[in-house]
Design a protein around this motif. Structure first.
Motif, mmCIF file in Angstrom:
data_model
loop_
_atom_site.group_PDB
_atom_site.id
_atom_site.type_symbol
_atom_site.label_atom_id
_atom_site.label_comp_id
_atom_site.label_asym_id
_atom_site.label_seq_id
_atom_site.Cartn_x
_atom_site.Cartn_y
_atom_site.Cartn_z
ATOM 1 N N LEU A 65 12.240 7.983 -9.964
ATOM 2 C CA LEU A 65 11.924 6.770 -10.829
ATOM 3 C C LEU A 65 11.972 5.704 -9.740
ATOM 4 C CD1 LEU A 65 14.461 7.520 -13.613
ATOM 5 C CD2 LEU A 65 11.944 7.362 -13.791
ATOM 6 N N LYS A 66 12.637 5.500 -8.717
ATOM 7 C CA LYS A 66 12.638 4.568 -7.636
ATOM 8 C C LYS A 66 11.502 4.406 -7.046
ATOM 9 C CE LYS A 66 17.673 4.391 -6.338
ATOM 10 N NZ LYS A 66 18.834 4.576 -5.503
ATOM 11 N N GLY A 67 10.663 5.757 -6.809
ATOM 12 C CA GLY A 67 9.194 5.492 -6.165
ATOM 13 C C GLY A 67 8.307 5.063 -7.087
ATOM 14 N N ILE A 68 8.525 5.400 -8.178
ATOM 15 C CA ILE A 68 7.564 4.874 -9.375
ATOM 16 C C ILE A 68 7.710 3.331 -9.525
ATOM 17 C CG2 ILE A 68 7.013 4.685 -11.862
ATOM 18 C CD1 ILE A 68 7.857 7.774 -11.755
ATOM 19 N N PHE A 69 8.891 2.807 -9.621
ATOM 20 C CA PHE A 69 9.024 1.389 -9.945
ATOM 21 C C PHE A 69 9.261 0.640 -8.610
ATOM 22 C CE2 PHE A 69 10.726 3.416 -13.807
ATOM 23 C CZ PHE A 69 9.708 2.795 -14.705
ATOM 24 N N GLY A 70 9.376 1.337 -7.563
ATOM 25 C CA GLY A 70 9.599 0.441 -6.355
ATOM 26 C C GLY A 70 8.651 -0.471 -6.079
ATOM 27 N N LEU A 96 8.397 13.915 -7.752
ATOM 28 C CA LEU A 96 9.728 14.131 -7.657
ATOM 29 C C LEU A 96 10.233 14.162 -9.046
ATOM 30 C CD1 LEU A 96 10.782 11.643 -4.735
ATOM 31 C CD2 LEU A 96 10.635 14.162 -4.549
ATOM 32 N N LEU A 97 9.718 13.483 -10.015
ATOM 33 C CA LEU A 97 10.480 13.383 -11.361
ATOM 34 C C LEU A 97 10.083 14.644 -12.055
ATOM 35 C CD1 LEU A 97 11.410 12.010 -13.685
ATOM 36 C CD2 LEU A 97 9.112 10.904 -14.077
ATOM 37 N N LEU A 98 8.565 15.103 -11.555
ATOM 38 C CA LEU A 98 8.479 16.708 -12.209
ATOM 39 C C LEU A 98 9.243 17.562 -11.810
ATOM 40 C CD1 LEU A 98 4.489 16.067 -12.683
ATOM 41 C CD2 LEU A 98 6.305 16.063 -14.571
ATOM 42 N N GLY A 99 9.231 17.421 -10.248
ATOM 43 C CA GLY A 99 10.126 18.620 -9.691
ATOM 44 C C GLY A 99 11.560 18.703 -10.122
ATOM 45 N N GLY A 100 12.220 17.415 -10.063
ATOM 46 C CA GLY A 100 13.624 17.429 -10.513
ATOM 47 C C GLY A 100 13.668 17.911 -12.002
ATOM 48 N N THR A 101 12.808 17.566 -12.852
ATOM 49 C CA THR A 101 12.793 17.973 -14.316
ATOM 50 C C THR A 101 12.685 19.495 -14.497
ATOM 51 O OG1 THR A 101 11.797 15.876 -15.005
ATOM 52 C CG2 THR A 101 11.883 17.758 -16.596
ATOM 53 N N ALA A 102 11.622 19.998 -13.491
ATOM 54 C CA ALA A 102 11.360 21.434 -13.629
ATOM 55 C C ALA A 102 12.815 22.289 -13.142
ATOM 56 C CB ALA A 102 10.114 21.868 -12.597
ATOM 57 N N SER A 108 0.954 -1.129 0.091
ATOM 58 C CA SER A 108 -0.159 -0.154 -0.012
ATOM 59 C C SER A 108 0.704 1.202 -0.104
ATOM 60 C CB SER A 108 -1.024 0.026 1.378
ATOM 61 O OG SER A 108 -1.686 1.211 1.364
ATOM 62 N N ASN A 109 1.903 1.214 0.776
ATOM 63 C CA ASN A 109 2.736 2.516 0.936
ATOM 64 C C ASN A 109 3.367 2.282 -0.524
ATOM 65 O OD1 ASN A 109 2.283 3.247 3.601
ATOM 66 N ND2 ASN A 109 3.982 1.779 4.204
ATOM 67 N N SER A 110 3.908 1.365 -1.431
ATOM 68 C CA SER A 110 4.458 1.619 -2.510
ATOM 69 C C SER A 110 3.341 2.040 -3.545
ATOM 70 C CB SER A 110 4.936 0.034 -3.095
ATOM 71 O OG SER A 110 5.787 -0.412 -2.232
ATOM 72 N N LEU A 111 2.214 1.808 -3.418
ATOM 73 C CA LEU A 111 1.083 2.422 -4.361
ATOM 74 C C LEU A 111 1.255 4.116 -4.038
ATOM 75 C CD1 LEU A 111 -1.604 0.021 -4.282
ATOM 76 C CD2 LEU A 111 -0.292 0.378 -6.054
ATOM 77 N N LYS A 112 1.151 4.266 -2.972
ATOM 78 C CA LYS A 112 1.312 5.974 -2.596
ATOM 79 C C LYS A 112 2.630 6.319 -3.147
ATOM 80 C CE LYS A 112 -1.315 5.439 1.710
ATOM 81 N NZ LYS A 112 -1.369 5.541 3.173
ATOM 82 N N GLY A 113 3.592 5.537 -2.953
ATOM 83 C CA GLY A 113 5.014 6.321 -3.488
ATOM 84 C C GLY A 113 5.011 6.354 -4.771
ATOM 85 N N ILE A 114 4.184 5.764 -5.763
ATOM 86 C CA ILE A 114 4.011 6.139 -7.272
ATOM 87 C C ILE A 114 3.682 7.382 -7.421
ATOM 88 C CG2 ILE A 114 3.000 5.341 -9.248
ATOM 89 C CD1 ILE A 114 2.723 2.663 -8.285
ATOM 90 N N GLY A 115 2.839 7.810 -6.617
ATOM 91 C CA GLY A 115 2.376 9.414 -6.953
ATOM 92 C C GLY A 115 3.200 10.270 -6.432
#
Length: 441
Positions: free
Chosen positions: A357-362, A28-34, A16-23
């Motif tokens: 990316l780690k949060g998405i694929f974790g 984080l991916l968008l923030g890092g890109t920006a 369940s925590n991993s599912l939340k980690g995807i969001g």
């Protein structure tokens, strides 16, 4: 003895925590890109501003008198900073004529530290063991020991005086014949001790109040840092009614004044029994100041004032460096500073992208936690892939930003890369043909 706390997280909770980690990962991916995109634009704009400023800046040898012909020009000069402002810390009655007066407070407290170890268990659950240990040390803020995990260390902290760090800065500082703006005044460095000499009456009064508080708290330790502060109202923040005049010693000699619970040594005011053997609750207050001195400035002359230079792209420049520094050295330092900030932000952006990316694929790893050894193997692969993808993605974003902000430079670099790749490919083919011919011969 260390105090341990064990927590077990079930397999379902971890998924369940991993599912939340995807969001969170996507954020984080968008923030890092920006951040990566914005940083490249910022770097280019600062570089353009500095290059533009270098072409118009002029060195002025003497700024001791106002020169109407310099009005509106970006100048570099070296002169003596001066002020007549008197800075006063009313809480302690400390005062001097200086550019800056600073009070730094340290508290001797019990401090909680922790170390955490996690272990995956068959079935997908995770056991987390947190070990808490406690040390007495100097720290910048009072510590609320009521929140400590170990009951044996709860409610052990108190302070003999509750007061904050404070900094006072002169408002009127001149650079030769010109007045410095607030941001340049804040750039003046060169801290020296602000030596103290307090009246016997004031020290005796403080000693009596501290002794009373110390004896009351030693009998029954208070459960929060504010309790003692209430008993020592005569030395609390803003209470200046009973403060006597304090003279500073300009001879450089250390002045020592000792009482049972109050000690003055040079620029340090110590509340406690023995400065050489600190106890929980002791407080150390250190006073420093910044005196007038030589400085070098790059700024625009506006009447009798100095202000920031505004480049065509809207970026501003005004620089003050303590000491005599040439114009070329100051611009070189600004370029270097811009480069350092740029690389720091690039690494932060890369870290955010990889973490995203780690949060998405974790979740791929957590789904396999029922078999810890398999999850560890997959975790290593996912971690490596995320790092590679994160690096590639970050480089693409940086490259795209350069194409947007500096298309000509980026185009030249891209052409060089294409030519280099073509050359290497052609050379590889030629080497291959040569080997074939050698074999046939």
């Amino acid at each position: 003895m260390a105090y341990q706390e064990t927590k077990t997280t079930g397999y379902g909770t971890r998924v369940s925590n991993s599912l939340k980690g995807i969001g969170i990962g996507f954020l984080l991916l968008l923030g890092g890109t920006a951040l990566l995109w914005w940083n490249e634009g910022r770097t280019v704009q600062i570089t353009q501003m500095l290059e533009e400023a270098q072409t118009v800046a002029v060195h002025v040898e003497d700024v001791s008198k106002p020169d109407p012909s310099l009005n509106g020009k970006l100048i570099h000069a070296t002169a003596f900073t001066q002020t007549k402002d008197s800075l006063n810390d009313l809480t302690f009655g400390v005062g001097c004529v200086a550019i800056q007066l600073e009070r730094k407070v340290q508290y001797y407290q019990w401090v909680e530290h922790s170390e955490t170890e996690t272990k995956d268990k068959t079935g997908g659950s995770q056991e987390t063991v947190t070990t808490y240990y406690y040390k007495q040390e100097w720290i910048g803020n009072p510590v609320n020991s009521q929140e400590f995990k170990d009951p044996d260390y709860q409610n052990k902290n108190f302070v003999l005086m509750d007061i904050e760090n404070k900094s006072y800065m002169a408002e009127n500082v001149t650079f030769g014949a010109y007045k410095l703006p607030k941001d340049l005044i804040g750039s003046i460095s060169g801290t020296v001790p602000m030596e103290l000499s307090l009246s016997e009456e004031r020290l005796s009064e403080w000693n009596r109040d501290i002794k009373k508080s110390f004896e009351s708290t030693s009998a029954s330790t208070v459960n929060n840092t504010a309790a003692v502060a209430g008993e020592t109202s005569t030395i609390a923040e803003g209470d200046s009614v009973k403060v006597e005049t304090v003279a500073t010693t300009e001879t450089g000699q250390i002045v020592k004044q000792d009482y049972n619970y109050v000690h003055v040594n040079g620029n340090v005011l110590y509340f406690g029994k023995n400065p050489n053997n600190p106890q929980v609750g002791d407080v150390s207050v250190t006073f420093t100041k910044i005196m007038p001195g030589d400085a070098s400035v790059i700024a625009v002359v506006s009447g009798n004032n100095l202000q920031s230079y505004i480049a065509k792209n809207g970026k501003k420049l005004s620089v003050l460096t303590s000491g005599a520094v040439s114009m070329d050295e100051m611009f070189e330092t600004e370029h270097l500073s811009n480069s350092i900030i740029s690389w720091v932000l690039r690494f932060i952006g890369l870290f955010l992208v990889v973490s995203g990316l780690k949060g998405i694929f974790g979740i791929l790893v957590d789904l396999l936690r029922v078999l810890p050894f398999l999850a560890d193997i997959v975790g290593l692969g996912v971690g490596l892939i995320c790092k590679v993808l994160g690096l590639v993605w970050s480089l693409l974003v940086i490259a795209a930003a350069w194409l947007f902000y500096r298309p000509v430079t980026a185009g030249i670099l891209l052409a060089v890369i294409v030519v280099l790749i073509a050359y290497l490919v052609k050379r590889g083919k030629n080497n291959k043909k040569a080997k074939v011919l050698n074999v046939q011969m």
